[in-house]
Design a protein around this motif. Sequence first.
Motif, mmCIF file in Angstrom:
data_model
loop_
_atom_site.group_PDB
_atom_site.id
_atom_site.type_symbol
_atom_site.label_atom_id
_atom_site.label_comp_id
_atom_site.label_asym_id
_atom_site.label_seq_id
_atom_site.Cartn_x
_atom_site.Cartn_y
_atom_site.Cartn_z
ATOM 1 N N ASN A 152 0.726 -1.330 0.120
ATOM 2 C CA ASN A 152 -0.057 0.145 0.068
ATOM 3 C C ASN A 152 0.922 1.523 -0.127
ATOM 4 O OD1 ASN A 152 -2.409 -1.231 0.053
ATOM 5 N ND2 ASN A 152 -2.435 -1.564 2.363
ATOM 6 N N GLU A 157 -1.431 4.053 -1.919
ATOM 7 C CA GLU A 157 -2.862 3.801 -1.544
ATOM 8 C C GLU A 157 -2.742 3.965 0.031
ATOM 9 O OE1 GLU A 157 -5.245 3.113 -3.379
ATOM 10 O OE2 GLU A 157 -4.571 2.141 -5.106
ATOM 11 N N GLN A 160 -6.211 2.861 1.830
ATOM 12 C CA GLN A 160 -6.147 1.360 2.159
ATOM 13 C C GLN A 160 -5.108 1.051 3.336
ATOM 14 O OE1 GLN A 160 -8.182 -0.897 0.960
ATOM 15 N NE2 GLN A 160 -7.580 -2.338 2.498
ATOM 16 N N ASP A 164 -5.918 -1.061 6.545
ATOM 17 C CA ASP A 164 -5.049 -2.516 6.730
ATOM 18 C C ASP A 164 -4.581 -2.205 8.083
ATOM 19 O OD1 ASP A 164 -5.863 -3.751 4.522
ATOM 20 O OD2 ASP A 164 -4.046 -3.277 3.660
#
Length: 402
Positions: A152, A157, A160, A164
């Motif tokens: 990520n 990202e 995300q 996570d």
Amino acid sequence: MRLTRRGYSSLASGLGIGALAGCLNPPDPEGDSSADINGEQDATERENEQETIAEAGSLHFSFQTVSEFTQWKTTEYESAVSSYRDGLRTIEAKLEELSERDGNTITQSDLDTIFEMADDAASVDEGFDEYYGTTPGLSTLADDLQTDLQRNLDRSEYEQLSLDMARYRNTYRALSTATEVSRRFPSDPVFGMPYERFIAAEDPEEYNDYIFEAMVVDNSDEIKDAFFVTYDEVDISEDPFNHNPNGITASNRHIPVNEFIGDIVDRSTHDIVTESRINIIQQSLYEEYPDEYFDTGDTVSVSDSEAVGVVIYELEDTAAAEELYDTYIETGTVDSQFEFGDYSWDRVFFDAESPTVYLHLRSHQEYVVCMDVTDTQWERRSFGDDEASLGDVLEGTFLDID
């Protein structure tokens, strides 16, 4: 892209967090060549150790495994639990902190810190894996955390990445709860894989009606700890001592082996490394034993069940064991021999003080073992409603070696 110790694994990233948390003994991830070499060395060392034990004889192995677990449970279990929880909670706290920040402010250094913490947390469950075999696969969890978070960050990202982190935080938090730790590594009664150490039969399930009360005694003859070991989780009506040494003297729990063994011989002059005392109860011999109680969850009572008291002394070496054995023989009177399994035991009684104490004695390698320590004569010794013999009671246990 930053190269890491572990390669990305599409399979690992495809596993859900919940699946990882519930996984028992997952396979080790692929590592670099040095890790493979170390793994081969460890495997070789374990193989050599097992060969050495096998050469010493199966009875030696049986004494060793029981004594080893009893001592570990008494002296190291609590600190191992603390280290285990601390490792999980440390990474949980760091994930909590990072998950509350904007994803675009998280740096590679932040992730490196997380990865190191995850590796550290994974390293503390090795002892539990050896004795319980129910670790949650922290190494695989650390691998997947690194795979997901690194990917990520590399792809920018950030949303995300934050999601996570929150998910992994919840996983580590769930694994560190008292309920989860108790489920995986039960303290009292201890059940699951540790039970197999007390059973010599190839299929422990065939002998699932035993209760073992294990305790460790220090040099001053004081009980340091006591706990029950059972095949499965049960509610034992007489808790040993709640792992509180100060509560032992106030307990009304009857401990047969402890009542008779203390003053028979002077053990202070011998090189005793460890002393474990175990009461063996075959619960199915008594009327109060509920049918299939492991399945019904009924309460099991030990107060009216007569135990076979066993003392396992581990000494510095075989010569020291022979000296302690000779002390018992010279202090008491050898009456006869008792053949059990593939081994012969001396029947010895001690009548210097009242009541007379009877026991079966054997020296084997660096161990001296006193079995069925009691004040009842051998000819009158029986167990349960059907008056089972000593051999019947011990069938399948760690003393029953063919």
